[in-house]
Design a protein around this motif. Structure first.
Motif, PDB file in Angstrom:
ATOM      1  N   PRO A   1      93.114 -41.174  78.971  1.00 32.89           N
ATOM      2  CA  PRO A   1      94.428 -41.747  78.169  1.00 32.89           C
ATOM      3  C   PRO A   1      95.595 -41.193  78.657  1.00 32.89           C
ATOM      4  O   PRO A   1      95.919 -39.791  78.958  1.00 32.89           O
ATOM      5  N   VAL A   2      96.788 -42.000  79.249  1.00 34.35           N
ATOM      6  CA  VAL A   2      98.111 -41.509  79.711  1.00 34.35           C
ATOM      7  C   VAL A   2      98.695 -40.857  78.459  1.00 34.35           C
ATOM      8  O   VAL A   2      98.811 -41.108  77.338  1.00 34.35           O
ATOM      9  N   ARG A   3      99.158 -39.585  78.965  1.00 35.90           N
ATOM     10  CA  ARG A   3     100.174 -38.831  77.685  1.00 35.90           C
ATOM     11  C   ARG A   3     100.886 -38.064  78.751  1.00 35.90           C
ATOM     12  O   ARG A   3     100.906 -37.553  79.950  1.00 35.90           O
ATOM     13  N   MET A   4     102.166 -37.553  78.135  1.00 34.89           N
ATOM     14  CA  MET A   4     102.953 -36.177  78.507  1.00 34.89           C
ATOM     15  C   MET A   4     102.923 -35.029  77.857  1.00 34.89           C
ATOM     16  O   MET A   4     102.395 -35.125  76.555  1.00 34.89           O
ATOM     17  N   PHE A   5     102.802 -34.022  78.622  1.00 38.70           N
ATOM     18  CA  PHE A   5     102.378 -32.443  77.958  1.00 38.70           C
ATOM     19  C   PHE A   5     103.775 -31.711  78.251  1.00 38.70           C
ATOM     20  O   PHE A   5     104.212 -31.379  79.407  1.00 38.70           O
ATOM     21  N   CYS A   6     104.010 -30.874  77.452  1.00 37.99           N
ATOM     22  CA  CYS A   6     105.068 -29.842  77.551  1.00 37.99           C
ATOM     23  C   CYS A   6     104.246 -28.280  77.658  1.00 37.99           C
ATOM     24  O   CYS A   6     103.696 -28.113  76.566  1.00 37.99           O
ATOM     25  N   LYS A   7     104.273 -27.819  78.466  1.00 40.26           N
ATOM     26  CA  LYS A   7     103.697 -26.408  78.678  1.00 40.26           C
ATOM     27  C   LYS A   7     104.271 -25.564  77.893  1.00 40.26           C
ATOM     28  O   LYS A   7     103.770 -24.440  77.027  1.00 40.26           O
ATOM     29  N   ASN A   8     105.567 -25.269  77.725  1.00 38.76           N
ATOM     30  CA  ASN A   8     106.261 -24.429  77.031  1.00 38.76           C
ATOM     31  C   ASN A   8     106.127 -24.475  75.537  1.00 38.76           C
ATOM     32  O   ASN A   8     105.839 -23.540  74.811  1.00 38.76           O
ATOM     33  N   CYS A   9     106.083 -25.844  75.072  1.00 34.93           N
ATOM     34  CA  CYS A   9     106.009 -26.215  73.610  1.00 34.93           C
ATOM     35  C   CYS A   9     104.493 -26.284  73.211  1.00 34.93           C
ATOM     36  O   CYS A   9     104.065 -26.452  72.004  1.00 34.93           O
ATOM     37  N   ASP A  10     103.624 -26.444  74.164  1.00 34.60           N
ATOM     38  CA  ASP A  10     102.070 -26.636  73.985  1.00 34.60           C
ATOM     39  C   ASP A  10     101.990 -27.913  73.124  1.00 34.60           C
ATOM     40  O   ASP A  10     101.163 -27.949  71.995  1.00 34.60           O
ATOM     41  N   ARG A  11     102.752 -29.021  73.559  1.00 32.33           N
ATOM     42  CA  ARG A  11     102.541 -30.324  72.804  1.00 32.33           C
ATOM     43  C   ARG A  11     102.268 -31.319  73.555  1.00 32.33           C
ATOM     44  O   ARG A  11     102.869 -31.577  74.887  1.00 32.33           O
ATOM     45  N   VAL A  12     101.238 -32.424  72.947  1.00 32.59           N
ATOM     46  CA  VAL A  12     101.139 -33.586  73.946  1.00 32.59           C
ATOM     47  C   VAL A  12     101.737 -34.828  73.291  1.00 32.59           C
ATOM     48  O   VAL A  12     101.604 -34.961  71.885  1.00 32.59           O
ATOM     49  N   TYR A  13     102.045 -35.708  73.929  1.00 31.27           N
ATOM     50  CA  TYR A  13     102.924 -36.855  73.468  1.00 31.27           C
ATOM     51  C   TYR A  13     102.254 -37.915  74.125  1.00 31.27           C
ATOM     52  O   TYR A  13     101.950 -38.227  75.563  1.00 31.27           O
ATOM     53  N   LYS A  14     101.720 -39.099  73.187  1.00 30.18           N
ATOM     54  CA  LYS A  14     101.046 -40.041  73.700  1.00 30.18           C
ATOM     55  C   LYS A  14     102.233 -41.191  74.135  1.00 30.18           C
ATOM     56  O   LYS A  14     103.248 -41.230  73.858  1.00 30.18           O
ATOM     57  N   MET A  15     101.782 -41.718  75.278  1.00 30.51           N
ATOM     58  CA  MET A  15     102.528 -42.805  76.169  1.00 30.51           C
ATOM     59  C   MET A  15     101.717 -44.287  76.130  1.00 30.51           C
ATOM     60  O   MET A  15     100.593 -44.117  75.817  1.00 30.51           O
ATOM     61  N   PRO A  16     102.454 -45.210  76.626  1.00 32.03           N
ATOM     62  CA  PRO A  16     101.796 -46.503  76.761  1.00 32.03           C
ATOM     63  C   PRO A  16     100.710 -46.533  77.862  1.00 32.03           C
ATOM     64  O   PRO A  16     100.975 -45.548  78.838  1.00 32.03           O
ATOM     65  N   GLN A  17      99.628 -47.022  77.482  1.00 32.33           N
ATOM     66  CA  GLN A  17      98.488 -46.688  78.458  1.00 32.33           C
ATOM     67  C   GLN A  17      98.388 -47.845  79.766  1.00 32.33           C
ATOM     68  O   GLN A  17      97.760 -47.773  80.803  1.00 32.33           O
ATOM     69  N   ASN A  18      99.456 -48.832  79.851  1.00 31.40           N
ATOM     70  CA  ASN A  18      99.504 -49.523  80.851  1.00 31.40           C
ATOM     71  C   ASN A  18     100.736 -49.512  81.812  1.00 31.40           C
ATOM     72  O   ASN A  18     101.969 -49.795  81.013  1.00 31.40           O
ATOM     73  N   GLY A  19     100.883 -49.238  82.888  1.00 30.29           N
ATOM     74  CA  GLY A  19     102.242 -49.137  83.687  1.00 30.29           C
ATOM     75  C   GLY A  19     102.492 -47.521  84.164  1.00 30.29           C
ATOM     76  O   GLY A  19     101.750 -46.755  83.801  1.00 30.29           O
TER      77      GLY A  19
END
Length: 355
Positions: free
Chosen positions: A269-287
């Motif tokens: 699953p495509v996602r973005m991740f902030c190492k400093n905040c230790d949080r994952v953000y879901k993103m659109p799966q196509n593109g």
């Protein structure tokens, strides 16, 4: 007609567990009557008739030779009664001819050779192989076995490959090894098979439901507590087996909370991740995701990203707003007091004072 004349034999395999009867033909039909389903109907009918037919009988011949004190064997067979193979054509047997020999007969040695061979690893289990093993170990019923197989596919524990064979994924192998490190009984089918047997006893009136439920819950509570105490073993195994989000992603845009770079993981699953905040953000799966002009969202100061879709729909978005919409979900439109978005919480006093 031959079956009716000679009588039907009772099938020796298979157990009726009461969930549903076996698939059996109920009336005769022709290819013109059945249409496109003729091949399936023919297979079911032949298999059913084969199960109540006689055994296939053959005469086997075994000849032993002695060459320089080394024993060699050749075998042959001659079918005397084809039995069920006459109906189920896929199981037919051919004669293997062996010449007539007499005891003590001496034969000339025509050719001598030495061959080199090696064993081959067995192939991956097919769906039918797995169903047979599940039935053997008492895991599931005829009605639930297919659901179990579908579950392990959807959870990415196995992948369905060519020939309907089930190939374990890296995740599936890691989970099995992890469970074996903590409690091997969580992997072997014995525990699940015992529970299925207890359910059968309840259905047959040989065990009380409440006592079985209490017994099973007691066992699994103890296993759960033990697992929690030793879960660090699985963490260590996964750390050595899987790539971390930090290592898997590529830096792309800045976080609005810490101003450090967010990394995007392109694999689903495509996602973005902030190492400093230790949080994952879901993103659109196509593109494809890339930085958008270094512009920032006015609500949370996250740098915007641009999603380029293959079907022609391309658009910018804010990772924070996409993951946690600031104006609530569709089913909460107008219910401003239920919003939990950080931006709304920040400005809630001013908004409420205006209301």
């Amino acid at each position: 007609q031959e079956l009716l004349r000679n009588g039907l034999n009772k099938a020796r395999e298979g157990v009726d567990v009461g969930d549903h009867p076996p698939i059996t033909p109920v009336r005769a039909g022709t290819e013109a009557q059945v249409g496109e389903g003729w091949r399936l109907f023919d297979m079911i009918t032949r298999h059913f008739l084969a199960t109540v037919s006689g055994d296939c009988k053959f005469m086997r011949t075994k000849v032993k030779f002695d060459i320089n004190n080394e024993e060699f064997v050749v075998s042959g067979r001659k079918v005397t009664d084809p039995g069920f193979t006459r109906i189920q054509l896929s199981g037919e047997m051919d004669d293997v001819h062996v010449p007539d020999f007499t005891k003590g007969e001496t034969l000339p040695l025509k050719k001598l050779g030495v061959g080199s061979h090696k064993t081959r690893a067995p192939p991956y289990l097919s769906e039918s192989d797995l169903l047979s093993l599940m039935e053997k170990h008492g895991v599931g019923t005829d009605a639930s076995m297919a659901t179990h197989i579908n579950n392990i596919c959807e959870r990415n524990y196995v992948a369905l490959a060519e020939g309907r064979r089930l190939v374990p994924t890296k995740l599936g192998i890691g989970l099995v090894h992890g469970f074996q490190l903590v409690d091997s009984q969580l992997v072997i089918p014995k525990v699940r098979g015992n529970i299925e047997n207890m359910c059968t006893l309840i259905a047959g009136g040989k065990a009380e439901c409440d006592s079985v439920v209490h017994h099973v819950l007691k066992i699994f509570r103890a296993k759960f507590m033990y697992f929690v105490m030793h879960v660090d073993l699985i963490d260590q195994l996964f750390e050595s087996t899987f790539t971390t989000l930090e290592a898997a992603g590529r830096p792309i845009s800045r976080c609005g909370n810490c101003n450090k770079y967010l990394s995007v993981v392109d694999r689903k699953p495509v996602r973005m991740f902030c190492k400093n905040c230790d949080r994952v953000y879901k993103m659109p799966q196509n593109g494809q995701i890339k930085l958008y002009k270094e512009l920032r969202c006015p609500l949370d100061q996250f740098e915007l990203v641009f999603v380029a879709n293959k079907v022609g729909k391309s658009y910018p978005l804010c990772p924070m707003c996409y993951d946690d919409p600031p104006f609530g979900s569709k089913n909460a439109v107008g219910k401003h007091w239920e919003l939990e978005h950080p931006i709304y919480q920040k400005y809630r006093p001013a908004v409420m004072s205006c209301i």
